[in-house]
Design a protein around this motif. Structure first.
Motif, PDB file in Angstrom:
ATOM      1  N   VAL A 118      -5.039  -1.228   9.329  1.00 53.09           N
ATOM      2  CA  VAL A 118      -6.231  -0.372   9.288  1.00 53.09           C
ATOM      3  C   VAL A 118      -6.059   0.706   8.216  1.00 53.09           C
ATOM      4  CG1 VAL A 118      -7.594   1.333  10.580  1.00 53.09           C
ATOM      5  CG2 VAL A 118      -6.851  -0.784  11.710  1.00 53.09           C
ATOM      6  N   ILE A 119      -4.873   1.318   8.192  1.00 51.30           N
ATOM      7  CA  ILE A 119      -4.618   2.364   7.191  1.00 51.30           C
ATOM      8  C   ILE A 119      -4.693   1.784   5.779  1.00 51.30           C
ATOM      9  CG2 ILE A 119      -2.826   3.946   6.281  1.00 51.30           C
ATOM     10  CD1 ILE A 119      -4.264   4.908   8.881  1.00 51.30           C
ATOM     11  N   LYS A 120      -4.106   0.603   5.590  1.00 52.75           N
ATOM     12  CA  LYS A 120      -4.172  -0.019   4.260  1.00 52.75           C
ATOM     13  C   LYS A 120      -5.625  -0.333   3.877  1.00 52.75           C
ATOM     14  CE  LYS A 120      -0.922  -3.205   3.226  1.00 52.75           C
ATOM     15  NZ  LYS A 120       0.006  -4.310   3.618  1.00 52.75           N
ATOM     16  N   ALA A 121      -6.403  -0.780   4.853  1.00 53.41           N
ATOM     17  CA  ALA A 121      -7.819  -1.075   4.579  1.00 53.41           C
ATOM     18  C   ALA A 121      -8.556   0.202   4.174  1.00 53.41           C
ATOM     19  CB  ALA A 121      -8.464  -1.705   5.814  1.00 53.41           C
ATOM     20  N   ILE A 122      -8.298   1.306   4.895  1.00 51.54           N
ATOM     21  CA  ILE A 122      -8.968   2.573   4.547  1.00 51.54           C
ATOM     22  C   ILE A 122      -8.508   3.042   3.160  1.00 51.54           C
ATOM     23  CG2 ILE A 122      -9.298   5.008   5.213  1.00 51.54           C
ATOM     24  CD1 ILE A 122      -9.063   4.131   8.144  1.00 51.54           C
ATOM     25  N   ARG A 123      -7.242   2.808   2.833  1.00 48.65           N
ATOM     26  CA  ARG A 123      -6.756   3.152   1.486  1.00 48.65           C
ATOM     27  C   ARG A 123      -7.508   2.342   0.425  1.00 48.65           C
ATOM     28  NH1 ARG A 123      -0.107   3.349   1.757  1.00 48.65           N
ATOM     29  NH2 ARG A 123       0.123   5.428   2.654  1.00 48.65           N
ATOM     30  N   ASN A 124      -7.751   1.052   0.709  1.00 50.64           N
ATOM     31  CA  ASN A 124      -8.522   0.217  -0.231  1.00 50.64           C
ATOM     32  C   ASN A 124      -9.900   0.837  -0.476  1.00 50.64           C
ATOM     33  OD1 ASN A 124      -7.789  -3.280  -0.447  1.00 50.64           O
ATOM     34  ND2 ASN A 124      -6.341  -1.726   0.151  1.00 50.64           N
ATOM     35  N   ILE A 125     -10.539   1.285   0.619  1.00 50.50           N
ATOM     36  CA  ILE A 125     -11.880   1.870   0.493  1.00 50.50           C
ATOM     37  C   ILE A 125     -11.795   3.219  -0.233  1.00 50.50           C
ATOM     38  CG2 ILE A 125     -13.916   2.675   1.771  1.00 50.50           C
ATOM     39  CD1 ILE A 125     -12.999   0.690   4.030  1.00 50.50           C
ATOM     40  N   ALA A 126     -10.703   3.964   0.012  1.00 51.70           N
ATOM     41  CA  ALA A 126     -10.515   5.232  -0.689  1.00 51.70           C
ATOM     42  C   ALA A 126     -10.446   5.004  -2.202  1.00 51.70           C
ATOM     43  CB  ALA A 126      -9.243   5.932  -0.197  1.00 51.70           C
ATOM     44  N   VAL A 127      -9.678   3.989  -2.611  1.00 50.20           N
ATOM     45  CA  VAL A 127      -9.546   3.695  -4.048  1.00 50.20           C
ATOM     46  C   VAL A 127     -10.897   3.275  -4.627  1.00 50.20           C
ATOM     47  CG1 VAL A 127      -8.436   2.209  -5.764  1.00 50.20           C
ATOM     48  CG2 VAL A 127      -7.077   3.163  -3.895  1.00 50.20           C
ATOM     49  N   GLN A 128     -11.613   2.433  -3.865  1.00 52.37           N
ATOM     50  CA  GLN A 128     -12.970   2.031  -4.308  1.00 52.37           C
ATOM     51  C   GLN A 128     -13.884   3.243  -4.460  1.00 52.37           C
ATOM     52  OE1 GLN A 128     -14.583  -0.710  -1.404  1.00 52.37           O
ATOM     53  NE2 GLN A 128     -12.860  -2.113  -1.731  1.00 52.37           N
ATOM     54  N   SER A 129     -13.673   4.260  -3.599  1.00 53.12           N
ATOM     55  CA  SER A 129     -14.517   5.452  -3.637  1.00 53.12           C
ATOM     56  C   SER A 129     -14.043   6.456  -4.688  1.00 53.12           C
ATOM     57  CB  SER A 129     -14.526   6.138  -2.264  1.00 53.12           C
ATOM     58  OG  SER A 129     -14.781   5.207  -1.255  1.00 53.12           O
ATOM     59  N   GLY A 130     -13.014   6.069  -5.460  1.00 49.06           N
ATOM     60  CA  GLY A 130     -12.555   6.927  -6.556  1.00 49.06           C
ATOM     61  C   GLY A 130     -11.400   7.843  -6.206  1.00 49.06           C
ATOM     62  N   TYR A 131     -10.841   7.698  -5.006  1.00 46.80           N
ATOM     63  CA  TYR A 131      -9.700   8.544  -4.641  1.00 46.80           C
ATOM     64  C   TYR A 131      -8.398   7.801  -4.868  1.00 46.80           C
ATOM     65  CZ  TYR A 131     -13.015  11.562  -2.187  1.00 46.80           C
ATOM     66  OH  TYR A 131     -14.040  12.410  -1.878  1.00 46.80           O
ATOM     67  N   MET A 132      -7.633   8.235  -5.846  1.00 48.66           N
ATOM     68  CA  MET A 132      -6.338   7.604  -6.109  1.00 48.66           C
ATOM     69  C   MET A 132      -5.418   8.676  -6.668  1.00 48.66           C
ATOM     70  SD  MET A 132      -5.665   4.195  -8.388  1.00 48.66           S
ATOM     71  CE  MET A 132      -4.393   3.060  -7.904  1.00 48.66           C
ATOM     72  N   LEU A 133      -4.183   8.720  -6.187  1.00 51.01           N
ATOM     73  CA  LEU A 133      -3.234   9.706  -6.702  1.00 51.01           C
ATOM     74  C   LEU A 133      -2.743   9.283  -8.081  1.00 51.01           C
ATOM     75  CD1 LEU A 133      -1.333  10.067  -3.357  1.00 51.01           C
ATOM     76  CD2 LEU A 133      -2.525  11.946  -4.456  1.00 51.01           C
TER      77      LEU A 133
END
Lengths: 234, 315
Positions: A118-133
Motif C-alpha cells: 500500500v505504501i509503495k502504491a501511494i509512493r507511485n501516486i505521489a511521484v505521478q503527482s509530482g512529489y519526488m525527493l
C-alpha cells in the motif's frame, strides 16, 4: 539534532515541481476532512495495494515498524488517511519516504492488508503527482543513464576489482552499451523518462558540470595571471 | 554422471561495483561445491525494489522482466547474492506469472526491444542455491578451516524471506535456513534481540536520508553490544553488508560512536571456512578496512598472516 533532519527543505528540496517540509507530529494542524478525493482508494488499489480496504486500524503495522520507532512515519495513519480519501495529505507527506520496505508489517498484519505494498502504491501516486525527493530523482536517472543504480564509476573501482582477481569491467550493463540502449528504449516507452523529468535533469546536470568547468578554468587563468604579474615585478 | 547444477549469475550493482570480494568468493565457493555459474551478459540493475518499485511499478517490472528474459533465452534459472536483486527479480517473476494485466503492460513495453516475458525460469538466492543444490552435508564436507570459537551475529536481512506468505521460504519471525548455512562454518551462533530488524538501507531511505538509515544500524550494533559483542556479523546481502560495514565509519561521523565489527557476506564466510586465503578473494578490500586503514581481526578469526616485519624481510 533530530533524526530525519535530512528531509529539511534546505537539505533536500523536492525536485520537479513541488516542495514539502518536514513538520513534527506535535506541530501538525488538524486535517481538513472536507477535502476528499473519492477516487483515491481505487487509485491505490490499482497502483499495487489491492487489500487496503481490509484494514480495521488495529495498529499492528505501526507497532512493528522500525521506521516509525525513530521518525514521524505512521503506517496506520497513512492508511487511514488514504481510506478517508485524503489524497493530498498522503502524497505530499515526506514521512511516506521513511519506509525501508522491510515487510515486518506485512508479515504481521492480521488482515493481510500488505501495508508495504500500500505504501509503495501511494509512493507511485505521489511521484505521478509530482512529489519526488531530489536524491531519488538522481538515482532513477542513473539507472536510465548507465543501467545501474550504483554505477561502476571509474578507475578506482575497476582497480579494486582487479585487486581481488576479477576482470576490470563486469559482464553486466557496465560493459555493454547495447544493454543500456535497451533500458533507455524501455524507459522512454513506459513514460518513465517524462515521469522523472529525465531530459530536464540531464540538461541541468550538464549545465552544472559546464559551469563548474568554467569556474575552474577561470580560477586557473586568474592564478596564472597573478603569477605572471609576480614574475614581472620580480 | 549427473549433470552439474547450473545457474545464471546475476551480479547486480553493489557486489561487482563496491564489494567485488563477494563476487570472487562466490566464484570460489560455488566451484568448490560443483555448481556452475554462467555470466548473465548485459544484465542491468535489478532494479532496486524499494526504490524503483516506489516510483513506478510497471517500469520496475519491465526492467526486471528484461533481466529475466536474458536468462529465459539461455534456459537456466538465476541465482543472486543480493537480497534486493533477489526481491526484484523473484517478485517480478512471481507477479508477472500471476497478474495478466501487469504482464500485458510489461510485454507491451518490452516489445520495443523485441523481448517478451515468458515465465520459463526460476529466481534463486545464493542461500537457496547453496541449500538446495549443494546441501548442508556437502558444504560441511568442504570445511577445512572451521571457524572455531568465533562468535557470529547474524543479519538475515528482509527481502530473502519476506513477505513470508508469498515467498514461502522460512519463518520470518524465527528463520532457520540462513543460520543453518552459517553454522556449517563452525562459528558459534550468537542470538541478540534485534537480529531481525532491517539494516535501515532499503526502501530508498539510505538514498534520501543516510542519518535515519544509520540510526537503524546503530540500534543493531547496540543490541549486539548488549550481549557482549560479536566477533563477526554475517549477512546474505551486499547492500546490508555495505550498511553494516561502511556504516560503522559513517556512524562514527554522524553519532560520534565507534563500533568495530568485521562484517562478511555468507559466501566470504564459507570461502574462509573452505580454507581459502583471505587474499584469494580480497577480504581486506571491504570499504570499512580501506577507509579506516585497518585489517580484519585475524587473531580472532584464527587466520595466520605474515607479520609486517616478515613481509619487509622477504622483500
Amino acid at each position: 539534532m533530530p533524526i530525519g533532519n535530512g528531509f529539511k527543505a534546505e537539505n533536500l528540496a523536492l525536485s520537479i515541481r513541488r516542495c514539502i517540509k518536514l513538520v513534527s507530529v506535535e506541530e501538525k494542524v488538524p486535517i481538513d476532512i472536507d477535502e476528499v478525493d473519492k477516487d483515491f482508494v481505487d487509485m491505490v488499489k490499482k497502483a499495487g495495494g489491492p487489500n487496503i480496504q481490509s484494514c480495521f486500524q488495529c495498529g499492528t503495522c505501526s507497532g512493528s515498524c522500525p521506521a516509525g520507532a525513530r521518525t514521524n512515519y505512521l503506517v496506520r495513519g497513512i492508511i487511514r488517511k488514504a481510506l478517508l480519501g485524503l489524497k493530498e495529505e498522503c502524497v505530499s507527506s515526506p514521512e511516506l519516504w521513511f519506509c525501508t520496505t522491510c515487510y515486518t508489517c506485512t508479515d504481521r498484519c492480521p488482515q493481510d492488508v500488505q501495508p508495504t505494498e500500500v505504501i509503495k502504491a501511494i509512493r507511485n501516486i505521489a511521484v505521478q503527482s509530482g512529489y519526488m525527493l531530489a536524491p531519488h530523482q538522481k538515482v532513477a536517472a542513473k539507472v536510465v543513464e548507465v543501467g545501474h543504480a550504483v554505477p561502476l564509476g571509474g578507475t578506482t573501482w575497476e582497480n579494486l576489482r582487479e585487486k581481488v582477481g576479477l576482470i576490470r569491467v563486469p559482464p553486466n550493463a557496465s560493459g555493454n552499451q547495447w544493454a543500456i540502449d535497451e533500458i533507455q528504449k524501455i524507459t522512454k516507452k513506459s513514460g518513465f523518462d517524462d515521469l522523472i523529468g529525465y531530459e530536464e535533469f540531464m540538461k541541468a546536470e550538464a549545465e552544472k558540470a559546464k559551469k563548474k568547468a568554467e569556474e575552474k578554468a577561470k580560477e586557473k587563468a586568474e592564478q596564472e595571471a597573478k603569477e605572471k604579474a609576480k614574475e614581472k615585478k620580480a | 554422471m549427473t549433470k552439474k547444477p547450473t545457474y545464471y549469475h546475476f551480479l547486480g550493482c553493489v557486489i561487482p561495483h563496491r564489494y567485488p570480494s563477494v563476487e570472487k568468493a562466490t566464484n570460489l565457493v560455488f566451484e568448490d561445491l560443483g555448481i556452475k555459474l554462467l555470466d548473465l551478459v548485459g544484465a542491468s540493475c535489478c532494479p532496486a525494489p524499494g526504490v524503483f518499485g516506489s516510483f513506478d511499478r510497471v517500469t520496475w517490472a519491465t526492467i526486471s522482466a528484461r533481466n529475466l528474459t536474458l536468462a529465459e533465452e539461455g534456459g537456466h534459472s538465476i541465482t543472486t547474492g543480493c537480497n534486493g536483486c533477489f526481491a526484484s527479480l523473484w517478485d517480478a517473476n512471481h507477479e508477472l506469472k500471476h497478474d495478466d494485466e501487469l504482464r500485458d503492460a510489461v510485454n507491451e513495453n518490452l516489445s520495443v526491444i523485441d523481448r517478451e516475458f515468458k515465465g520459463t525460469i526460476e529466481v534463486t538466492h545464493y542461500v537457496d542455491a547453496l541449500y538446495a543444490s549443494a546441501g548442508l552435508e556437502k558444504i560441511r564436507e568442504k570445511v577445512t578451516r572451521p571457524l572455531e570459537d568465533v562468535r557470529m551475529a547474524l543479519h538475515p536481512g528482509c527481502h530473502w524471506m519476506r513477505p513470508k506468505n508469498i515467498k514461502k521460504k522460512d519463518d520470518s519471525e524465527h528463520p532457520q535456513i540462513f543460520r543453518n548455512l552459517c553454522e556449517t562454518s563452525g562459528a558459534t551462533y550468537l542470538p541478540y534481540k534485534d537480529e531481525l530488524i532491517c539494516c535501515g538501507a532499503g526502501g530508498a531511505v539510505r538514498t534520501a536520508d543516510v542519518k535515519t538509515a544509520l540510526d537503524f544500524t546503530k540500534q543493531k550494533f547496540e543490541s549486539i553490544e548488549a550481549v557482549g559483542g560479536a566477533d563477526i556479523i554475517v549477512t546474505p546481502c551486499p547492500f546490508c553488508e555495505l550498511q553494516l560495514d561502511l556504516g560503522q565509519v559513517e556512524i562514527q561521523k554522524f553519532f560520534e560512536k565507534e563500533f568495530r565489527y568485521d562484517v562478511m557476506h555468507i559466501v566470504e564466510l564459507l570461502a574462509l571456512a573452505f580454507g581459502h586465503d583471505p587474499d584469494e578473494f580480497g577480504l581486506t578490500t571491504h570499504l570499512q578496512y580501506m577507509q579506516r586503514k585497518i585489517q580484519p581481526n585475524w587473531e580472532v578469526l584464527g587466520i595466520e598472516r605474515p607479520q609486517p616485519e616478515d613481509v619487509a624481510a622477504s622483500e
